[in-house]
Design a protein around this motif. Sequence first.
Motif, mmCIF file in Angstrom:
data_model
loop_
_atom_site.group_PDB
_atom_site.id
_atom_site.type_symbol
_atom_site.label_atom_id
_atom_site.label_comp_id
_atom_site.label_asym_id
_atom_site.label_seq_id
_atom_site.Cartn_x
_atom_site.Cartn_y
_atom_site.Cartn_z
ATOM 1 N N UNK A 1 -3.888 -7.731 -6.953
ATOM 2 C CA UNK A 1 -3.408 -6.869 -5.874
ATOM 3 C C UNK A 1 -4.223 -7.087 -4.611
ATOM 4 N N UNK A 2 -3.519 -7.140 -3.462
ATOM 5 C CA UNK A 2 -4.190 -7.299 -2.172
ATOM 6 C C UNK A 2 -4.407 -5.967 -1.467
ATOM 7 N N UNK A 3 -3.527 -5.012 -1.698
ATOM 8 C CA UNK A 3 -3.601 -3.719 -1.024
ATOM 9 C C UNK A 3 -3.159 -2.632 -1.988
ATOM 10 N N UNK A 4 -3.966 -1.581 -2.098
ATOM 11 C CA UNK A 4 -3.633 -0.425 -2.924
ATOM 12 C C UNK A 4 -3.489 0.791 -2.025
ATOM 13 N N UNK A 5 -2.382 1.507 -2.181
ATOM 14 C CA UNK A 5 -2.192 2.772 -1.474
ATOM 15 C C UNK A 5 -1.984 3.845 -2.524
ATOM 16 N N UNK A 6 -2.986 4.695 -2.705
ATOM 17 C CA UNK A 6 -2.889 5.726 -3.737
ATOM 18 C C UNK A 6 -2.414 7.030 -3.111
ATOM 19 N N UNK A 7 -1.083 7.148 -3.062
ATOM 20 C CA UNK A 7 -0.465 8.335 -2.468
ATOM 21 C C UNK A 7 -0.074 9.376 -3.507
ATOM 22 N N UNK B 1 -8.686 8.115 -10.553
ATOM 23 C CA UNK B 1 -8.107 6.789 -10.337
ATOM 24 C C UNK B 1 -8.632 6.148 -9.060
ATOM 25 N N UNK B 2 -8.674 6.910 -7.980
ATOM 26 C CA UNK B 2 -9.127 6.333 -6.703
ATOM 27 C C UNK B 2 -10.575 5.887 -6.788
ATOM 28 N N UNK B 3 -11.409 6.694 -7.402
ATOM 29 C CA UNK B 3 -12.810 6.313 -7.528
ATOM 30 C C UNK B 3 -12.960 5.095 -8.428
ATOM 31 N N UNK B 4 -12.166 5.023 -9.489
ATOM 32 C CA UNK B 4 -12.226 3.859 -10.393
ATOM 33 C C UNK B 4 -11.822 2.576 -9.672
ATOM 34 N N UNK B 5 -10.836 2.676 -8.762
ATOM 35 C CA UNK B 5 -10.427 1.489 -8.001
ATOM 36 C C UNK B 5 -11.576 1.013 -7.129
ATOM 37 N N UNK B 6 -12.218 1.955 -6.420
ATOM 38 C CA UNK B 6 -13.341 1.586 -5.559
ATOM 39 C C UNK B 6 -14.493 0.979 -6.332
ATOM 40 N N UNK B 7 -14.826 1.574 -7.477
ATOM 41 C CA UNK B 7 -15.935 1.052 -8.288
ATOM 42 C C UNK B 7 -15.594 -0.308 -8.871
ATOM 43 N N UNK B 8 -14.326 -0.495 -9.252
ATOM 44 C CA UNK B 8 -13.900 -1.805 -9.776
ATOM 45 C C UNK B 8 -14.076 -2.876 -8.712
ATOM 46 N N UNK C 1 -11.314 -7.750 -2.430
ATOM 47 C CA UNK C 1 -9.969 -7.237 -2.687
ATOM 48 C C UNK C 1 -10.012 -6.209 -3.808
ATOM 49 N N UNK C 2 -9.067 -5.291 -3.828
ATOM 50 C CA UNK C 2 -8.029 -5.050 -2.834
ATOM 51 C C UNK C 2 -8.511 -4.140 -1.708
ATOM 52 N N UNK C 3 -7.784 -4.128 -0.592
ATOM 53 C CA UNK C 3 -7.998 -3.155 0.465
ATOM 54 C C UNK C 3 -7.486 -1.823 -0.075
ATOM 55 N N UNK C 4 -8.252 -0.746 0.124
ATOM 56 C CA UNK C 4 -7.947 0.529 -0.540
ATOM 57 C C UNK C 4 -7.652 1.628 0.480
ATOM 58 N N UNK C 5 -6.480 2.242 0.329
ATOM 59 C CA UNK C 5 -6.105 3.398 1.141
ATOM 60 C C UNK C 5 -5.899 4.586 0.213
ATOM 61 N N UNK C 6 -6.619 5.655 0.462
ATOM 62 C CA UNK C 6 -6.465 6.870 -0.323
ATOM 63 C C UNK C 6 -5.819 7.971 0.504
ATOM 64 N N UNK C 7 -5.396 9.017 -0.165
ATOM 65 C CA UNK C 7 -4.814 10.187 0.492
ATOM 66 C C UNK C 7 -5.619 11.424 0.131
ATOM 67 N N UNK C 8 -5.727 12.329 1.092
ATOM 68 C CA UNK C 8 -6.420 13.592 0.860
ATOM 69 C C UNK C 8 -5.527 14.729 1.338
ATOM 70 N N UNK D 1 -12.095 14.771 4.043
ATOM 71 C CA UNK D 1 -11.575 13.407 4.082
ATOM 72 C C UNK D 1 -12.701 12.390 4.168
ATOM 73 N N UNK D 2 -13.665 12.622 5.056
ATOM 74 C CA UNK D 2 -14.768 11.668 5.221
ATOM 75 C C UNK D 2 -15.657 11.622 3.972
ATOM 76 N N UNK D 3 -15.824 12.781 3.334
ATOM 77 C CA UNK D 3 -16.586 12.808 2.085
ATOM 78 C C UNK D 3 -15.880 11.999 0.998
ATOM 79 N N UNK D 4 -14.578 12.168 0.912
ATOM 80 C CA UNK D 4 -13.789 11.433 -0.087
ATOM 81 C C UNK D 4 -13.807 9.934 0.194
#
Length: 415
Positions: free
Chosen positions: A270-276, A309-316, A325-332, A342-345
């Motif tokens: 994956x190149x880009x993850x958007x966890x919405x 899930x979002x934290x696991x993606x970042x740690x991976x 990779x991948x570029x990670x976009x999260x939602x708050x 948001x900044x803390x997350x």
Amino acid sequence: MGKTLTGKTILLGVTGGIAAYKAATLCSRLVGLGATVRVMMTEGATQFITPLTLQTLTRHPVATDVFDERDPSIVQHIDWADSADLAVIAPATANMLAKLANGLADDMISTTLLATTAPLLIAPAMNVHMWEHPAVIDNVNKLASRGATFVEPGTGQLACGYVGKGRLAEPDEIVEAIVAMLVSPKPLSGKKVLVTAGGTVERIDPVRYITNDSSGKMGFAIAEAARDRGAEVTLICGRMEAEVPHGVKIVKVDSATSMYDAVMDRLANTDLVVKAAAVADYRPASQATHKMKKTSETFTLQLVRNPDILQAIGEWRVAQPDGAKPFIIGFAAETNDVEKHALDKLQRKKCDLIVANNVTEAGAGFGTETNIVSVYGPKGLVEQLPQMSKRAVAERLLEIAQAVIGEQNRKGTER
């Protein structure tokens, strides 16, 4: 520019505004680029420019009446709808925007556009107060949410005497947009995008569960926007209310753990993850195999933490040799202190961008067709978006992500 549109068939709808005369120049430019142009006109449009003019420029008959069937072997509006690589409305009046937004079909243009699966490009033209009317704004947002592309009107002297926004974009500007849609490389072509959407379902027993109000609409809009930008999109969705988009790979899950597994299994490619998705933080410690019966006046349900899930993606990503990779976009989704949370997350979960909103605001959050979001990066606020359709939010979010990725790549090259 050469014959860049050779082999492409363009449906051009001309509606009844003074700017209809510019359709002649538009036809001439498109034919000069090698396109096959089939013109449809409303009755009002024929009051400003004759069908013969556009027929002469395109070398094809001009359709003005859905009942004027000239070839008994076909149904004309279906044949034209099927043949199109792109449908263009220029100029598009407020009346035509209302028809298209609400699925009306009472003339050749509106009937044909209901039958086509081709992309739609709209170039509106009208009085400045009409363009700013809430009904017109709603119709534009509705069409944009379905994937229509707009060439926005320009600002200047209008035929009615007003000076303001509403003038039809110049034909060359419309041609550039057409070429970009049909010929130019798409910005996410060759990229693999993973989007999560909807809410998760945490079972208590076979008939009861814990969930949230997420409809999946924001994630679906992002998946559609990424698809239209040329990406290969995988959409992992939980509980949802909206219809899943076409042209993307759908992976349906129910619980947070099943979504976690589906996401982690696909990260390497994956190149880009958007966890919405709105993932439940907790689940019942045990799930009853049969419907639970009332046995007392009170009931205590023990909950345990779900995987983040979002934290696991970042740690991976951090654990990977290149860490790129991948570029990670999260939602708050927040209800207070949006920027602080948001900044803390963003920092804790090692994201590149966080999209935050206050779900208590009217027009934002779960179940709505619109959203009001702020996008944050490591240096703070990147952009605050006003209320707009979720598809429009998705488009702008991907534009921001592409700009950040480009900057990261540029700095990586310089090192």
